[in-house]
Design a protein around this motif. Structure first.
Motif, PDB file in Angstrom:
ATOM      1  N   GLN A 186       0.849  -1.198   0.000  1.00 42.26           N
ATOM      2  CA  GLN A 186       0.000   0.000   0.000  1.00 42.26           C
ATOM      3  C   GLN A 186       0.880   1.243   0.000  1.00 42.26           C
ATOM      4  OE1 GLN A 186      -3.584  -0.224   1.139  1.00 42.26           O
ATOM      5  NE2 GLN A 186      -4.026   1.956   1.111  1.00 42.26           N
ATOM      6  N   VAL A 187       0.662   2.113  -0.953  1.00 43.27           N
ATOM      7  CA  VAL A 187       1.423   3.352  -1.057  1.00 43.27           C
ATOM      8  C   VAL A 187       0.695   4.451  -0.300  1.00 43.27           C
ATOM      9  CG1 VAL A 187       2.285   5.119  -2.620  1.00 43.27           C
ATOM     10  CG2 VAL A 187       2.374   2.703  -3.289  1.00 43.27           C
ATOM     11  N   GLN A 188       1.438   5.122   0.543  1.00 42.50           N
ATOM     12  CA  GLN A 188       0.881   6.282   1.249  1.00 42.50           C
ATOM     13  C   GLN A 188       1.800   7.475   1.057  1.00 42.50           C
ATOM     14  OE1 GLN A 188       0.107   5.076   5.402  1.00 42.50           O
ATOM     15  NE2 GLN A 188      -2.032   5.553   4.962  1.00 42.50           N
ATOM     16  N   LEU A 189       1.214   8.614   0.792  1.00 43.11           N
ATOM     17  CA  LEU A 189       1.956   9.861   0.636  1.00 43.11           C
ATOM     18  C   LEU A 189       1.426  10.846   1.663  1.00 43.11           C
ATOM     19  CD1 LEU A 189       1.768  10.139  -3.260  1.00 43.11           C
ATOM     20  CD2 LEU A 189       3.646   9.216  -1.906  1.00 43.11           C
ATOM     21  N   VAL A 190       2.318  11.434   2.432  1.00 44.06           N
ATOM     22  CA  VAL A 190       1.909  12.368   3.477  1.00 44.06           C
ATOM     23  C   VAL A 190       2.677  13.675   3.312  1.00 44.06           C
ATOM     24  CG1 VAL A 190       1.757  12.796   5.944  1.00 44.06           C
ATOM     25  CG2 VAL A 190       1.419  10.475   5.060  1.00 44.06           C
ATOM     26  N   GLU A 191       1.926  14.743   3.075  1.00 43.32           N
ATOM     27  CA  GLU A 191       2.538  16.056   2.915  1.00 43.32           C
ATOM     28  C   GLU A 191       2.669  16.760   4.271  1.00 43.32           C
ATOM     29  OE1 GLU A 191      -0.394  15.599  -0.633  1.00 43.32           O
ATOM     30  OE2 GLU A 191      -0.380  15.202   1.524  1.00 43.32           O
ATOM     31  N   SER A 192       3.648  17.643   4.337  1.00 41.42           N
ATOM     32  CA  SER A 192       3.819  18.484   5.512  1.00 41.42           C
ATOM     33  C   SER A 192       4.505  19.771   5.092  1.00 41.42           C
ATOM     34  CB  SER A 192       4.645  17.765   6.585  1.00 41.42           C
ATOM     35  OG  SER A 192       5.935  17.455   6.095  1.00 41.42           O
ATOM     36  N   GLY A 193       4.477  20.756   5.979  1.00 41.92           N
ATOM     37  CA  GLY A 193       5.196  21.995   5.721  1.00 41.92           C
ATOM     38  C   GLY A 193       4.350  23.172   5.299  1.00 41.92           C
ATOM     39  N   GLY A 194       3.065  22.950   5.109  1.00 44.21           N
ATOM     40  CA  GLY A 194       2.205  24.065   4.741  1.00 44.21           C
ATOM     41  C   GLY A 194       2.028  25.027   5.896  1.00 44.21           C
ATOM     42  N   GLY A 195       1.438  26.180   5.597  1.00 37.58           N
ATOM     43  CA  GLY A 195       1.199  27.161   6.640  1.00 37.58           C
ATOM     44  C   GLY A 195       0.863  28.508   6.066  1.00 37.58           C
ATOM     45  N   LEU A 196       0.931  29.513   6.943  1.00 36.74           N
ATOM     46  CA  LEU A 196       0.633  30.894   6.569  1.00 36.74           C
ATOM     47  C   LEU A 196       1.932  31.674   6.468  1.00 36.74           C
ATOM     48  CD1 LEU A 196      -1.351  33.288   6.212  1.00 36.74           C
ATOM     49  CD2 LEU A 196      -1.363  33.489   8.714  1.00 36.74           C
ATOM     50  N   VAL A 197       2.091  32.399   5.371  1.00 33.82           N
ATOM     51  CA  VAL A 197       3.309  33.179   5.164  1.00 33.82           C
ATOM     52  C   VAL A 197       2.946  34.477   4.454  1.00 33.82           C
ATOM     53  CG1 VAL A 197       3.822  32.058   2.957  1.00 33.82           C
ATOM     54  CG2 VAL A 197       5.690  33.024   4.311  1.00 33.82           C
ATOM     55  N   GLN A 198       3.734  35.498   4.675  1.00 34.91           N
ATOM     56  CA  GLN A 198       3.496  36.763   3.981  1.00 34.91           C
ATOM     57  C   GLN A 198       4.050  36.707   2.569  1.00 34.91           C
ATOM     58  OE1 GLN A 198       5.178  39.842   6.506  1.00 34.91           O
ATOM     59  NE2 GLN A 198       3.140  40.268   7.343  1.00 34.91           N
ATOM     60  N   ALA A 199       3.493  37.516   1.722  1.00 35.83           N
ATOM     61  CA  ALA A 199       3.992  37.602   0.348  1.00 35.83           C
ATOM     62  C   ALA A 199       5.480  37.924   0.364  1.00 35.83           C
ATOM     63  CB  ALA A 199       3.225  38.670  -0.420  1.00 35.83           C
ATOM     64  N   GLY A 200       6.216  37.231  -0.505  1.00 37.23           N
ATOM     65  CA  GLY A 200       7.661  37.377  -0.556  1.00 37.23           C
ATOM     66  C   GLY A 200       8.401  36.380   0.309  1.00 37.23           C
ATOM     67  N   GLY A 201       7.674  35.684   1.144  1.00 41.88           N
ATOM     68  CA  GLY A 201       8.276  34.709   2.033  1.00 41.88           C
ATOM     69  C   GLY A 201       8.493  33.364   1.377  1.00 41.88           C
ATOM     70  N   SER A 202       8.952  32.409   2.185  1.00 39.50           N
ATOM     71  CA  SER A 202       9.282  31.077   1.684  1.00 39.50           C
ATOM     72  C   SER A 202       8.661  29.996   2.557  1.00 39.50           C
ATOM     73  CB  SER A 202      10.801  30.881   1.674  1.00 39.50           C
ATOM     74  OG  SER A 202      11.436  31.797   0.816  1.00 39.50           O
ATOM     75  N   LEU A 203       8.411  28.875   1.918  1.00 42.49           N
ATOM     76  CA  LEU A 203       7.982  27.664   2.615  1.00 42.49           C
ATOM     77  C   LEU A 203       8.597  26.470   1.920  1.00 42.49           C
ATOM     78  CD1 LEU A 203       4.117  28.060   3.248  1.00 42.49           C
ATOM     79  CD2 LEU A 203       5.895  27.957   4.992  1.00 42.49           C
ATOM     80  N   ARG A 204       8.793  25.408   2.673  1.00 42.03           N
ATOM     81  CA  ARG A 204       9.236  24.149   2.068  1.00 42.03           C
ATOM     82  C   ARG A 204       8.225  23.079   2.409  1.00 42.03           C
ATOM     83  NH1 ARG A 204      15.257  21.721   2.561  1.00 42.03           N
ATOM     84  NH2 ARG A 204      15.608  23.625   1.349  1.00 42.03           N
ATOM     85  N   LEU A 205       7.664  22.491   1.374  1.00 46.32           N
ATOM     86  CA  LEU A 205       6.752  21.369   1.534  1.00 46.32           C
ATOM     87  C   LEU A 205       7.526  20.065   1.396  1.00 46.32           C
ATOM     88  CD1 LEU A 205       3.723  22.515  -0.662  1.00 46.32           C
ATOM     89  CD2 LEU A 205       4.237  23.054   1.730  1.00 46.32           C
ATOM     90  N   SER A 206       7.125  19.081   2.163  1.00 46.51           N
ATOM     91  CA  SER A 206       7.734  17.770   2.070  1.00 46.51           C
ATOM     92  C   SER A 206       6.661  16.714   1.864  1.00 46.51           C
ATOM     93  CB  SER A 206       8.523  17.452   3.343  1.00 46.51           C
ATOM     94  OG  SER A 206       9.634  18.309   3.466  1.00 46.51           O
ATOM     95  N   CYS A 207       7.052  15.643   1.199  1.00 49.53           N
ATOM     96  CA  CYS A 207       6.158  14.518   0.953  1.00 49.53           C
ATOM     97  C   CYS A 207       6.908  13.257   1.362  1.00 49.53           C
ATOM     98  CB  CYS A 207       5.760  14.466  -0.510  1.00 49.53           C
ATOM     99  SG  CYS A 207       4.760  13.033  -0.962  1.00 49.53           S
TER     100      CYS A 207
END
Length: 124
Positions: free
Chosen positions: A1-22
């Motif tokens: 069984q394949v499972q994919l779980v994302e993380s790293g989302g959130g609230l950020v101001q314009a011009g900012g950065s985020l890193r999502l992981s799977c």
């Protein structure tokens, strides 16, 4: 069984950065292309970026080129999306997806497995 779980989302101001992981469980991901898609209410799921099984080939939507970078660590069975210079129009639920083939594709119908999504909100 394949499972994919994302993380790293959130609230950020314009011009900012985020890193999502799977994080993938089940079968190793190294043989398969993976991608990121996003969706806002009332709209179809939109392609963001994709990466080949080896990581040697990447593909980006025009709207994120030069701002987002997709990469993967097959030894850790993970894929990530570094998002820089975020804009309010990047606000969406972001989904990780995996194909059963190695080549990159931008069509959502080409992906067989999906995560549950992670919310990214960019404030102006």
């Amino acid at each position: 069984q394949v499972q994919l779980v994302e993380s790293g989302g959130g609230l950020v101001q314009a011009g900012g950065s985020l890193r999502l992981s799977c994080a993938a469980s089940g079968r190793t991901i190294s043989s398969y292309a993976m991608g990121w898609f996003r969706q806002t209410p009332g709209k179809e799921r939109e392609f963001v970026a994709a990466i080949s099984g080896s990581g040697g080939t990447t593909l980006y939507a025009d709207s994120v080129k030069g701002r987002f970078t997709i990469f993967r660590d097959n030894a850790k069975n993970t894929m990530s999306l570094q998002m820089n210079n975020l804009k309010p129009e990047d606000t969406a639920v972001y989904y990780c997806a995996r194909r059963t083939l190695v080549g990159v594709q931008s069509g959502a119908e080409r992906y067989n497995y999906w995560g549950q999504g992670t919310q990214v909100t960019v404030s102006s």
